[in-house]
Motif scaffolding. Sequence first.
Motif, mmCIF file in Angstrom:
data_model
loop_
_atom_site.group_PDB
_atom_site.id
_atom_site.type_symbol
_atom_site.label_atom_id
_atom_site.label_comp_id
_atom_site.label_asym_id
_atom_site.label_seq_id
_atom_site.Cartn_x
_atom_site.Cartn_y
_atom_site.Cartn_z
ATOM 1 N N VAL A 248 -2.104 0.789 -6.287
ATOM 2 C CA VAL A 248 -3.266 1.045 -7.218
ATOM 3 C C VAL A 248 -3.724 2.481 -6.801
ATOM 4 C CG1 VAL A 248 -5.519 0.287 -7.782
ATOM 5 C CG2 VAL A 248 -4.094 -1.301 -6.956
ATOM 6 N N ILE A 249 -3.728 3.301 -7.596
ATOM 7 C CA ILE A 249 -4.144 4.527 -7.432
ATOM 8 C C ILE A 249 -5.680 4.459 -6.906
ATOM 9 C CG2 ILE A 249 -4.475 6.918 -8.373
ATOM 10 C CD1 ILE A 249 -2.184 6.363 -10.288
ATOM 11 N N SER A 250 -5.912 5.166 -5.866
ATOM 12 C CA SER A 250 -7.154 5.123 -5.449
ATOM 13 C C SER A 250 -7.621 6.629 -5.162
ATOM 14 C CB SER A 250 -7.527 4.464 -3.893
ATOM 15 O OG SER A 250 -7.372 3.016 -4.306
ATOM 16 N N GLU A 251 -8.391 7.208 -6.298
ATOM 17 C CA GLU A 251 -8.656 8.552 -6.115
ATOM 18 C C GLU A 251 -9.859 8.869 -5.294
ATOM 19 O OE1 GLU A 251 -7.470 11.078 -7.420
ATOM 20 O OE2 GLU A 251 -5.767 11.073 -9.047
ATOM 21 N N ALA A 252 -9.800 9.771 -4.195
ATOM 22 C CA ALA A 252 -11.049 10.256 -3.690
ATOM 23 C C ALA A 252 -11.749 11.095 -4.271
ATOM 24 C CB ALA A 252 -10.687 10.800 -2.337
ATOM 25 N N THR A 253 -13.012 10.901 -4.314
ATOM 26 C CA THR A 253 -13.869 11.692 -4.936
ATOM 27 C C THR A 253 -14.451 12.640 -3.944
ATOM 28 O OG1 THR A 253 -16.001 10.411 -4.531
ATOM 29 C CG2 THR A 253 -14.746 10.335 -6.639
ATOM 30 N N GLY A 254 -14.483 12.244 -2.559
ATOM 31 C CA GLY A 254 -14.790 13.323 -1.428
ATOM 32 C C GLY A 254 -16.569 12.973 -1.262
ATOM 33 N N ASP A 282 -1.529 9.647 0.213
ATOM 34 C CA ASP A 282 -1.076 8.264 -0.141
ATOM 35 C C ASP A 282 -1.773 7.472 -0.916
ATOM 36 O OD1 ASP A 282 1.170 9.123 1.540
ATOM 37 O OD2 ASP A 282 0.703 7.727 3.133
ATOM 38 N N MET A 283 -3.209 7.469 -0.823
ATOM 39 C CA MET A 283 -3.699 6.532 -1.579
ATOM 40 C C MET A 283 -3.954 6.941 -2.971
ATOM 41 S SD MET A 283 -6.727 5.161 1.321
ATOM 42 C CE MET A 283 -7.304 4.037 0.296
ATOM 43 N N GLY A 284 -4.068 8.316 -3.439
ATOM 44 C CA GLY A 284 -4.126 8.542 -4.648
ATOM 45 C C GLY A 284 -2.502 8.326 -5.434
ATOM 46 N N ARG A 285 -1.542 7.909 -4.835
ATOM 47 C CA ARG A 285 -0.195 7.802 -5.352
ATOM 48 C C ARG A 285 -0.237 6.389 -6.085
ATOM 49 N NH1 ARG A 285 3.290 10.649 -0.681
ATOM 50 N NH2 ARG A 285 3.012 12.688 -1.493
ATOM 51 N N PRO A 286 0.736 6.219 -6.981
ATOM 52 C CA PRO A 286 0.901 4.843 -7.600
ATOM 53 C C PRO A 286 1.709 3.936 -6.727
ATOM 54 C CG PRO A 286 2.325 6.451 -8.556
ATOM 55 C CD PRO A 286 1.522 7.274 -7.861
ATOM 56 N N LEU A 287 2.392 4.528 -5.723
ATOM 57 C CA LEU A 287 3.007 3.799 -4.652
ATOM 58 C C LEU A 287 2.162 3.093 -3.699
ATOM 59 C CD1 LEU A 287 6.393 5.699 -3.924
ATOM 60 C CD2 LEU A 287 6.282 3.620 -5.395
ATOM 61 N N ARG A 288 2.702 1.848 -3.165
ATOM 62 C CA ARG A 288 1.587 1.439 -2.001
ATOM 63 C C ARG A 288 1.855 2.215 -0.515
ATOM 64 N NH1 ARG A 288 1.674 -4.759 -2.250
ATOM 65 N NH2 ARG A 288 1.087 -4.644 -0.171
ATOM 66 N N MET A 289 0.674 2.459 -0.068
ATOM 67 C CA MET A 289 0.717 3.066 1.145
ATOM 68 C C MET A 289 1.181 1.983 2.263
ATOM 69 S SD MET A 289 -1.998 5.348 3.435
ATOM 70 C CE MET A 289 -3.118 4.029 3.551
ATOM 71 N N ASN A 290 1.959 2.503 3.179
ATOM 72 C CA ASN A 290 2.391 1.696 4.451
ATOM 73 C C ASN A 290 2.502 2.613 5.671
ATOM 74 O OD1 ASN A 290 3.181 -0.499 5.726
ATOM 75 N ND2 ASN A 290 5.233 -0.177 5.204
ATOM 76 N N ARG A 291 1.453 3.068 6.132
ATOM 77 C CA ARG A 291 1.373 4.032 7.141
ATOM 78 C C ARG A 291 1.054 3.737 8.620
ATOM 79 N NH1 ARG A 291 1.537 9.433 7.486
ATOM 80 N NH2 ARG A 291 2.173 9.646 5.228
ATOM 81 N N LEU A 292 1.499 4.181 9.605
ATOM 82 C CA LEU A 292 1.154 3.963 11.122
ATOM 83 C C LEU A 292 0.226 4.911 11.726
ATOM 84 C CD1 LEU A 292 1.610 1.884 13.567
ATOM 85 C CD2 LEU A 292 3.401 3.571 14.121
ATOM 86 N N GLY A 415 -1.428 -4.708 -4.583
ATOM 87 C CA GLY A 415 -1.166 -3.478 -4.527
ATOM 88 C C GLY A 415 -2.253 -2.539 -3.460
ATOM 89 N N ALA A 416 -2.747 -3.341 -2.634
ATOM 90 C CA ALA A 416 -3.463 -2.815 -1.645
ATOM 91 C C ALA A 416 -2.773 -2.108 -0.619
ATOM 92 C CB ALA A 416 -4.132 -3.873 -0.830
ATOM 93 N N ASP A 417 -3.188 -0.730 -0.249
ATOM 94 C CA ASP A 417 -2.500 0.023 0.816
ATOM 95 C C ASP A 417 -2.908 -0.517 2.194
ATOM 96 O OD1 ASP A 417 -1.690 2.124 -1.079
ATOM 97 O OD2 ASP A 417 -3.599 2.845 -1.143
ATOM 98 N N VAL A 418 -1.815 -0.138 2.810
ATOM 99 C CA VAL A 418 -1.946 -0.714 4.399
ATOM 100 C C VAL A 418 -1.850 0.408 5.348
ATOM 101 C CG1 VAL A 418 -0.776 -2.279 6.043
ATOM 102 C CG2 VAL A 418 -0.695 -2.868 3.594
ATOM 103 N N LEU A 419 -2.989 0.524 6.372
ATOM 104 C CA LEU A 419 -2.909 1.494 7.372
ATOM 105 C C LEU A 419 -3.029 0.405 8.764
ATOM 106 C CD1 LEU A 419 -3.262 4.434 8.264
ATOM 107 C CD2 LEU A 419 -5.647 4.094 8.342
ATOM 108 N N VAL A 420 -2.093 0.916 9.466
ATOM 109 C CA VAL A 420 -2.124 0.188 10.887
ATOM 110 C C VAL A 420 -2.292 1.170 11.781
ATOM 111 C CG1 VAL A 420 -0.368 -0.674 12.309
ATOM 112 C CG2 VAL A 420 -0.054 -1.634 10.017
ATOM 113 N N MET A 421 -3.259 0.604 12.919
ATOM 114 C CA MET A 421 -3.530 1.592 13.891
ATOM 115 C C MET A 421 -3.086 0.915 15.202
ATOM 116 S SD MET A 421 -7.422 2.752 13.360
ATOM 117 C CE MET A 421 -8.169 1.276 13.925
ATOM 118 N N THR A 422 -2.605 2.022 16.211
ATOM 119 C CA THR A 422 -2.211 1.261 17.226
ATOM 120 C C THR A 422 -2.676 2.389 18.467
ATOM 121 O OG1 THR A 422 -0.585 0.840 18.799
ATOM 122 C CG2 THR A 422 -0.039 2.132 17.061
#
Length: 696
Positions: A248-254, A282-292, A415-422
């Motif tokens: 899903v495109i999540s556009e940041a407004t800031g 990444d969140m503003g793109r149509p692809l799903r984010m999968n970031r570490l 379509g939720a974006d995924v952010l993993v923290m370690t």
Amino acid sequence: MSTRPEKLFPLFAELSGLKGVGPKSAQAMGQIGIEKPRDLLFHLPYSVIDRRRRDSVLDATLPDTVTVEVEIGGHRPSHNRTGAYRITVEDSRCAFQLVFFHARGDYLTRVLPEGARRLVSGKVELFDGIPQMVHPDHILKPGEEDDLPEFEPVYPLTAGVSQKLMAKAAQDALTRLPEVAEWIDPAQKSKARWPDWGDAMLAAHAPKGAADLAPTHPARERLAYDEFFAHQLTLALARARLQRAKGVISEATGRLQSKVLKALPYTPTGAQSRAIDDITRDMGRPLRMNRLLQGDVGAGKTLVAFMALLVAVEAGGQGVMMAPTEILARQHLQGLQPLAEQAGVVLEILTGRDKGAERKAKLAALARGDIQILVGTHAVFQEDVHFADLRLAVIDEQHRFGVRQRLEIGRKGDGADVLVMTATPIPRSLSLAQYGDMDVSVLDEKPAGRKPIKTAMISTSRLDEVVEHLRGAIAEGRQAYWVCPLVDESEVSDLTAAEDRFKHLRAALGEGVVGLVHGQMPPADKDAAMAAFQSGQTKVLVATTVIEVGVDVPNASIMVIERAEIFGLAQLHQLRGRVGRGSAESTCLLMYQSPLSEAGTKRLTTLRETEDGFKIAETDLEMRGAGDLIGTAQSGLPRFRIADLEAQAGLMAIAQTDARKLLTDDPDLTGPRGKAARDLLWLMEQDQAIRLISVG
């Protein structure tokens, strides 16, 4: 795609179809993971014996393995059954002895009749100046020499399987090698001068010396690369699958982000700003984010994660942050609450402890979209938890989460974006093996104002001095952690260690000053003990390693780690990171029991000399190896049969690039190289990848 190619059938047949393998030996081989002919191919020799013919034992520097033709002389049986039975033999230049213990004379006279010629091969040693071959490995009649290879591979064995049987079975498995097309990028293959797959297999099972056994030998290196490549292809397919599931495109407004940044008493580090930009993009793109998001203790991951959650809210959706334990979830709640207030967003927590009407109300608010950011434990995964519009899932302390769970989360929000923290700095080779499906942001700068932590080593014999030092610090209003060792794996004795130390310190420092927290306590008691320490009611917290991850008490400025030498480096680094969070100078005391082993000394001195988590992780990897470093059992780290993650780390990076490029050029693996890569995935039993292609 979901059926195995016919040409591979012989490699996946019954083991007992191989030469010399009966039901019993097949069962024994199963003990070491050999269940079909394919497994034998990947079970490589670890050594080689030179069985080339010599004229005489005089040509060898003894002790050594010698193969020589002899004439059999006189037999000297021993007087008792257990003594040595000796046979004198002569090669072309000298006489020596064959020696047998527990020997049956009738058998030896039949196999080695006086006056006959035989080829014998075995280890020869000097005994009182006379060369002796005790229990020859091979005794052959003239004309049978061809049965003895010039170089004999030595395989890892298990009870009930002899070297001879293993070699015979492996040779038979090699006759079943199928014709396969090349799956490695041609430019890479010629640059590295690697042989074809079948030739590499044949060469790896027929070493002619130590150089052929080295991981750098072209045949072995190629086979290691195949394992890495199959693994990275699986991760790349999972990544493509996550991304293809339309994001899903999540556009940041800031709008909300700027409120929080304005209210911060400090400026984010360059690394934090870069990570926030990467995530927002990444969140503003149509692809799903999968970031570490990888950051050392205290590098400021929480702020970055919160900014990402705000992007979800700014775009009109919801975010969730998941922690592995209730303590951590509550702590995230405390850390995020003031930021949420600045931004004016609704933040709630959901854990296994929420029951009945309260839980119902929270779930209803979540489904309506009234809760904008949810913090929780695995309870968030339950069937009845529904979001109005989940845009981002942040997962904390990743290594308890494999690729499968990452795919699972994606199902909660389309379509939720995924952010993993370690917070565990991981050397690059391992992070590629574990997170090769993800894009990585690294926080490698410490926020301004974090003071260095003074680290000292002190022997346990000086315990009383440490307690005195603590008494002084408490009088000045400071707080301390006292971590007790895991004595052995039984929780009972760990408990006594912690309880004894607790009683000792309570007697020395006074009632009500010392708290205790350990793994066996009911969650409510654990939280109460933590809360008393957080509020400053107790001054010293005695703990087993439950405090390792994420606990935040800014006033705690002393960390005592008892028997520090038995902890792993990464764990010591994590524990030390619990202090140094406030304005006071912090110290970490590593208490060790002497004498220290060489490894113990290296671990503790490394820690004393650096606070750089990535440096520490590299040293840890050198010292302990990959499996131990993140605990292979729960790490989601693949087990490779040939490849060695430490020695061949560079190959893993090439494999990742190559796998991603192949999928970009040929997403469905239907081109010539793509089809070959499918064969590789079948060969390497990457069932997950095969499912991803067939479904994808």
